[in-house]
Design a protein around this motif. Structure first.
Motif: not given
Length: 599
Positions: A301-303, A371-377, A459-462, A522-527
């Protein structure tokens, strides 16, 4: 005197001739009866031998005719014993393959080529091409474990290895198929039932083989008759042979009695080996399952997180390069030649072109952010669903594996020492008031807590929930979570899994949580990295726009503003989707139905 002796010699010759004639006659008489005297006793002996032989074969079941029923019965018995030995070897080989799977390094995704060799089957080779999900290492792990559990239960039921009170829990017909063809799902809906049953049968056939009933559909998995029933069928066939011959002879009665005794010993030996296999799985192999299952899922999943974000970034890389080259070209064109009144039209055209470019850049930046937000969510939701589904399936398979106490008593069990609970466990039992069963027949029930449902997406909330004045570092609004309070976002959990308490369950729970936290970090770091990169891009455009306005005023010599110099890009408010269905969010307090009280 000579005449006298001549007369005596003649008389002697006459007597000798007389005796010779007499003896010749006697010799001829003996020759006439010699053949009869030579063959008569032999024929009498052969006749008596045949009578005795026939009587012996008939009473002892010997010979081609009278020994045929026993030979057929022995051959049939050896066949069913060979089937049991073959299944035991297959289970042992599959267990070794499963242990090798659990021992693989899971610091990265495990490809098909990285699987151990020597497997009876590979789940990825049995995946249908039209399945709803792609093969993953977790499907290989759980598919092999499901085949082991079903094979142990089927073989144990075949040889009568379980106690009478627990035998009903380990019927193959009672084991519902697990969801292997789609990783984020745990329950098998009716539309996917046939595909999962077909996959299970393809996995069990190489292992159980003759223990499965032949002639069934490709979605039906039915065990054959039990070993005891097969032995009784052999005995019935043997008794039918002697039905019209005055009853079964004693030799056949003794043989069938010995056959049943040997069958009982064979059942005891098979039950002992299956019990050892179950104990080895619980005490050694399954303790590594959590690390292999969730470690590979977390690494993969990280990859996937990095790859998907790189794809989103690469999708607009060419457009950004074009926009940057256009800005450089505009700055190059903006020179002293546009300072005079005659160049005012050209200057205004250049300013308009740069304003259009800046508008496109800001819109592209916000499009990248969306698009990044949609992808991450989507990745966050998919990861949590996969972790929860695989944890639920792993717990379900562990619960199906027979306990040591569920096997019937075998000779020599009275000499085994009953394991004593630790002091820590005794103290916990005294504090909770729930005492464990000292016989080991049952395990303590426990509800294993689910994962946080929206912690990753939160973590992706405005920053501004009203959506009126958001900073460049904020994300687009998440309308699926817009109605939830911050406390609910942090405390809402996936449904708990009702099961039992054991070292294997605890290892699975701990491994799931460890690798969830690893992915979360890792997710929070990428966010954070993506948020900073996108904000930096927008800040760069705004700084470039400010520099552009300064350069234009310098070219004008401060004579006055140019029209369309100040560009304002409106924040596009996306259309709010309809309210999500209640099924979109799992209720935090709802739990799965209690597991069967078999343990």
């Amino acid at each position: 005197e000579i005449e006298y002796y001549r007369g005596q010699m003649q008389e002697l010759n006459e007597q000798l001739n007389l005796r010779a004639r007499d003896r010749n006659e006697r010799a001829r008489e003996l020759e006439a009866v010699m053949e009869e005297k030579r063959t008569g006793p032999l024929q009498e002996f052969v006749g008596q031998y045949e009578i005795v032989q026939s009587t012996l074969c008939e009473t002892q079941g010997l010979g081609r005719q009278h020994g045929e029923p026993r030979r057929k019965a022995r051959s049939a018995y050896r066949g069913i014993v060979a089937n049991i030995d073959s299944v035991k070897q297959n289970i042992l080989a599959l267990t070794e393959y499963f242990a090798a799977l659990c021992g693989l390094a899971v610091d990265s995704a495990v490809p098909k080529s990285g699987l151990p060799s020597g497997a009876l089957f590979r789940v990825h080779n049995l995946f249908p091409p039209d399945s709803s999900g792609a093969w993953a290492f977790t499907a290989e792990l759980l598919g092999v474990l499901d085949a082991i559990v079903c094979s142990v239960a089927t073989a144990g039921s075949h040889v009568g290895a379980f106690t009478e009170t627990r035998a009903g829990l380990y019927r193959l017909e009672g084991f519902q198929p697990i969801r292997l063809l789609c990783e984020p799902e745990a329950d098998v809906i009716p539309e996917h039932l046939d595909a999962e049953l077909r996959l299970r049968k393809q996995c069990l056939t190489p292992v159980l083989g003759p223990m499965l009933r032949a002639g069934t559909a490709d979605t039906e998995v039915k065990p054959s008759d039990t070993f005891g029933a097969e032995v009784e069928a052999i005995a019935k066939q043997a008794s039918d042979v002697f039905a019209g011959k005055g009853g079964m002879p004693q030799f056949m009665v003794d043989f069938l009695s010995e056959l049943r005794q040997a069958a009982e010993q064979q059942c005891e030996e098979a039950a002992r080996e299956l019990r050892v296999c179950s104990d080895t799985l619980r005490q050694e192999v399954l303790l590594q399952l959590g690390e292999a299952l969730f470690g590979e899922l977390g690494s993969r999943s990280i990859l996937e997180l990095r790859q998907r974000l790189a794809e989103v970034q690469a999708a607009t890389a060419a457009e950004w390069a074009t926009l940057d080259s256009r800005r450089a070209a505009h700055e190059k064109r903006l020179g002293p030649g546009l300072a005079g009144p005659n160049a005012e039209v050209a200057l205004r055209e250049l300013v308009r072109e740069e304003a259009d470019r800046y508008t496109e850049a800001i819109k592209l930046s916000r499009q990248d952010k969306s698009k990044t937000a949609v992808c991450l969510r989507g990745l966050a939701t998919g990861f949590v669903r996969c972790m929860a589904a695989r944890f639920e399936l792993a717990i379900k398979l562990v619960d199906r594996l027979p306990l040591h106490a569920h096997y019937r008593q075998l000779p020599g069990d009275e000499n085994e020492e009953v394991p004593r609970p630790s002091i820590k466990r005794r103290m916990r039992q005294l504090q909770t008031g729930v005492m464990a069963d000292p016989s080991g027949e049952t395990l303590t029930e426990k509800s294993w807590q689910g994962l946080p449902l929206n912690e990753l997406r939160a973590a992706l909330l405005c920053s501004d929930k009203e959506g009126n004045a958001r900073s460049s570092a904020s994300w687009p609004p998440d309308y699926e979570l817009s109605g939830l309070t911050p406390e609910t976002l942090q405390t809402e959990l996936m449904p708990a899994v009702a099961s039992f308490r054991s070292p294997v369950h605890r290892r699975l729970f701990e491994a799931r949580n460890v690798h969830y936290q690893r992915y979360k970090a890792e997710f929070f770091r990428e966010v954070g990295c993506r948020r900073d990169a996108l904000a930096m891009r927008e800040v760069r455009e705004q700084a470039g726009q400010q520099r552009w306005k300064t350069m234009v005023r310098q070219v004008q010599g401060g004579a006055g503003p140019v029209e369309a110099l100040d560009v304002e890009v409106r924040q596009e408010t996306p259309e709010q989707p309809p309210p999500a269905a209640p099924a979109a969010k799992s209720p935090p307090t709802k739990e799965k139905p209690k597991a069967k009280a078999k343990k």
